[in-house]
Design an enzyme around this catalytic site. Structure first.
Site, PDB file in Angstrom:
ATOM      1  N   LYS A   1      -2.152  -1.530  -3.902  1.00 11.96           N
ATOM      2  CA  LYS A   1      -3.048  -0.379  -3.848  1.00 11.96           C
ATOM      3  C   LYS A   1      -2.259   0.912  -3.885  1.00 11.96           C
ATOM      4  O   LYS A   1      -1.273   0.995  -3.149  1.00 11.96           O
ATOM      5  CB  LYS A   1      -3.831  -0.474  -2.537  1.00 11.96           C
ATOM      6  CG  LYS A   1      -4.744   0.678  -2.241  1.00 11.96           C
ATOM      7  CD  LYS A   1      -5.283   0.537  -0.846  1.00 11.96           C
ATOM      8  CE  LYS A   1      -6.053   1.787  -0.521  1.00 11.96           C
ATOM      9  NZ  LYS A   1      -6.423   1.884   0.845  1.00 11.96           N
TER      10      LYS A   1
ATOM     11  N   LYS B   1       0.852  -1.184   0.000  1.00  9.13           N
ATOM     12  CA  LYS B   1       0.000   0.000   0.000  1.00  9.13           C
ATOM     13  C   LYS B   1       0.886   1.232   0.000  1.00  9.13           C
ATOM     14  O   LYS B   1       1.665   1.456   0.933  1.00  9.13           O
ATOM     15  CB  LYS B   1      -0.905  -0.014   1.244  1.00  9.13           C
ATOM     16  CG  LYS B   1      -1.762   1.224   1.364  1.00  9.13           C
ATOM     17  CD  LYS B   1      -2.834   1.073   2.404  1.00  9.13           C
ATOM     18  CE  LYS B   1      -3.631   2.348   2.555  1.00  9.13           C
ATOM     19  NZ  LYS B   1      -4.706   2.218   3.534  1.00  9.13           N
TER      20      LYS B   1
HETATM   21  C1  PBG Z   1      -7.684   3.238   5.597  1.00 11.23           C
HETATM   22  C2  PBG Z   1      -7.887   3.091   4.138  1.00 11.23           C
HETATM   23  C3  PBG Z   1      -7.660   4.060   3.137  1.00 11.23           C
HETATM   24  C4  PBG Z   1      -8.127   3.508   1.948  1.00 11.23           C
HETATM   25  C5  PBG Z   1      -8.576   2.215   2.237  1.00 11.23           C
HETATM   26  N1  PBG Z   1      -8.419   1.988   3.597  1.00 11.23           N
HETATM   27  C6  PBG Z   1      -7.149   5.456   3.232  1.00 11.23           C
HETATM   28  C7  PBG Z   1      -5.811   5.710   3.757  1.00 11.23           C
HETATM   29  O1  PBG Z   1      -4.993   4.804   3.954  1.00 11.23           O
HETATM   30  O2  PBG Z   1      -5.551   6.875   4.029  1.00 11.23           O
HETATM   31  C8  PBG Z   1      -8.151   4.194   0.618  1.00 11.23           C
HETATM   32  C9  PBG Z   1      -9.196   3.734  -0.343  1.00 11.23           C
HETATM   33  C10 PBG Z   1      -9.472   4.652  -1.485  1.00 11.23           C
HETATM   34  O3  PBG Z   1      -8.845   5.711  -1.665  1.00 11.23           O
HETATM   35  O4  PBG Z   1     -10.383   4.318  -2.251  1.00 11.23           O
HETATM   36  N2  PBG Z   1      -6.548   2.718   6.146  1.00 11.23           N
END
Ligand code: PBG
Length: 327
Positions: free
Chosen positions: A249, A196
């Site tokens: 992601k 991520k």
């Molecule tokens: C929370 C989380 C996030 C997303 C999924 N789970 C945001 C972040 O890490 O700040 C992002 C999903 C998206 O942008 O569609 N941990």
């Protein structure tokens, strides 16, 4: 050598192109994110994500049923937590009557065959909007893991099929796996947000959950987007710690990582096409600058071509319609 080899030959007709196509996109590949809010009979639109809504549990159930009836195999749940329930350690995430727990119970009871994935992280519950416990503006890894494991157990007890940790703490998959095994939740799947990136593509999502970090950014835990090897390490480590599915992601900017993982690992790979990717396509559609349907389908197919087997996408419902129209 030309003319012995003419690459255009196999492109001559639609039937030939179909015959030799290398990738397929199916409804069964898709997971749809679903946002929850408190209340009843509530459906709130979100400025930054046209077509995406926050639902109270009763309407979330209806929506989930609709998605299930369309053939979408599963949903990924997120909760928007009331400001007054936020603290530094995610205490309210452990409440057996919390928003996530109630939604999981309701949906599991009414649609037992829908795959129920629960996003797991502290940020929606955190007064700081960070994914971990904060001390002197630092994110504390191991204490966060203990809380995450407890929350994971609570989600599993209430009926989540898949726990999806999105926090990027080190070792959290191991801590979650350990607590699940200890409590005999041996079949609960862990789909880890393994790779991520610290991405600006999450902006619209943070508006949906009101979870913008109140200080700094997430670069001490989410990954530097210049790095690929580091991402492979993250994923291999998560597999060792007990992850069943690994995730990359955002999606489109990181297809190289998806592809490398597909070549280097033997577990299913999920890709999350995130809120910013969605918002960009939606706004280009609104401007009349793109062929919306074709662009959506091209991007979804690119995830499959790169090697993903699961696609988490805000386009899930529309993609089903597009796929059915093509049948
Ligand atoms: C929370 C989380 C996030 C997303 C999924 N789970 C945001 C972040 O890490 O700040 C992002 C999903 C998206 O942008 O569609 N941990």
């Amino acid at each position: 050598m030309y003319p012995l080899k003419r690459n255009r030959r196999l492109r001559t007709t639609a039937a030939l192109r179909e015959l030799v196509s290398e990738s397929t996109l199916s409804i069964s590949d898709l997971l749809a994110p679903l946002f929850l809010i408190e209340g009843s009979n509530m459906k709130e639109s979100v400025d930054s994500m046209p077509g995406v809504y926050r639902y109270s549990v009763d309407l979330a159930l209806k929506k989930a049923k609709k998605l299930y009836d369309m053939g979408i195999p599963g949903i990924l749940l997120f909760a928007k937590i009331d400001q007054k329930l936020k603290d530094n350690s995610g205490e309210s995430a452990l409440n057996e009557n919390g928003l996530m727990q109630r939604a999981i119970r309701q949906i599991k009871k009414n649609i037992p065959n829908l795959i129920l994935c629960a996003d797991l992280a502290l940020d929606p519950y955190s007064i700081y909007g960070h994914d971990g416990i904060v001390e002197n503006e630092k994110i504390i890894n191991d204490r966060t893991n203990n809380v995450l494991a407890e929350i994971a157990l609570s989600y599993a007890k209430n009926g989540a099929d898949i726990i999806a940790p999105s926090d990027m703490m080190d070792g959290r998959v191991y801590c979650i796996r350990k607590i699940l095994e200890k409590n005999n939740f041996v079949d609960t799947v862990i789909m880890s947000y393994s790779v991520k990136f610290a991405s600006s593509f999450y902006g619209p999502f943070r508006n949906v959950l009101d979870s913008n970090p109140s200080f700094g950014d997430k670069k001490t835990y989410q990954m530097d987007f210049r790095n690929k090897k580091e991402g492979i390490n993250e994923a291999l480590q998560d597999i060792e710690e007990g992850a069943d599915i690994i995730m990359v992601k955002p999606g489109l900017p990181y297809l190289d990582v998806v592809n490398e993982l597909a070549n280097k690992t033997n577990v299913p790979i999920a890709v999350y096409q995130v809120s910013g990717e969605y918002a960009m396509i939606k706004s280009a559609e609104k401007m009349g600058w793109i062929n919306y349907k074709n662009v959506v389908m091209e991007q979804l197919m690119s995830f499959k071509r790169a090697g993903a087997s699961i696609i988490i996408t805000y386009f899930a419902e529309e993609a089903v319609k597009f796929l059915k129209r093509n049948e």
